[in-house]
Structures are given as structure tokens and as C-alpha cells.
Motif scaffolding. Sequence first.
Motif: not given
Length: 187
Positions: A105-129
Motif C-alpha cells: 500500500a505504497n509503504a514498506g513492510a517486513f514480514l516473517l513467515y512460518n517457513g512451511t508451504k502454507d506461508m503463514t505470516k507470523l510477524v509483520a512490521l509495517r508502515s501504517g496510517l
Amino acid sequence: MSKYERLIIYPLLFLALFSALTGVNIVNATQQVLERIVAREIVVVNDEGQEVAVLKYDEQKQNASFEMFNNDGRRVVSLLSYADGGAVGIFNQEGHLTAAIQNEANAGAFLLYNGTKDMTKLVALRSGLYGGVLEINNAQGLPTGIMGNNAANNGYLGLFKGELLGFLHPQIMLNVTQEGPTIDLAK
């Protein structure tokens, strides 16, 4: 020289003489510096001929990508361009996404996933409103905690049930307002 040695040596001599006279390079071991290379795909291989890096343009997705592979041929790093920006993906030994830095959404994000085929997002650090947002998710990828900034440029901390509709109704909300701190509990 025996008859059999002549059958090997003479054809090689004729081939070398022909190559020298016509300018054909059988083996080109010289280094060259090129001003520009134009290609749809560049593939780097190791000594065994296995792909270790690929730089390419995807016609269907209309984006460019650069991918690097481990010794097992699995992707370990991916750099992507797409209509909304770019992304860097980091993958584990099994080839599953573990971390990404991307435009969101025109801002930066750092995302951590569980490392499986499901690609489940566990942590997100992002720019918000209103500033930075830290989101913590459960094993199903649903938010259980969010820390960020509110409309008054003050901090908030929300704890949620960890279910899809539970995200809409915080269980505990710590908020700093102009009047001071507030604590809201679900009823």
C-alpha cells in the motif's frame, strides 16, 4: 609414428589449421567487457551445469525477477518487481518463504513467515496510517497483538482473540489519548 597415431594427430592438425585461418574460436577463454547486454533471461550455472541464479522478465506477470538457488536447486533468495513496487523474499532449505521485505500500500513492510508451504505470516512490521505498526499473529496467521500509533500520534496496544472476527473486537486495548492513558476490556 604408427598408423593409428596418424589417424588421431592429422585430423587434429587440420582442424587447428582451419580454425586459425578462418578465425573460428573453438575455445574462447578471454575476458570481455561489454557495454550492454540485452536479453529476456540470463542464467548462471555452476561447474555441474546446475542453475544457481536466474535473471528474467516474465511476460505473463509483466515483471522482472532475480532468483538464487542452493545446491539442491531450491530457491533461497528472490528479488521481484511488480506494478505496486518491489519485494525481496528469503526462503529456507525446503524452498518455503521465511521472510520478505516488500512494498505494501505504497509503504514498506517486513514480514516473517512460518517457513512451511502454507506461508503463514507470523510477524509483520509495517508502515501504517499513523506511523509504524507491529503485528503478531498466531499459527493460523490471525492477529493476536498489534502495537502502533493512533490518530493523535500516540501509542496503542491491542490484544485480540486470534480468530478472524475476533480481530474486529479487541479483548484488551491500551491507548494513549490527549486526556491520558485508557484501558478498554472486552465485555
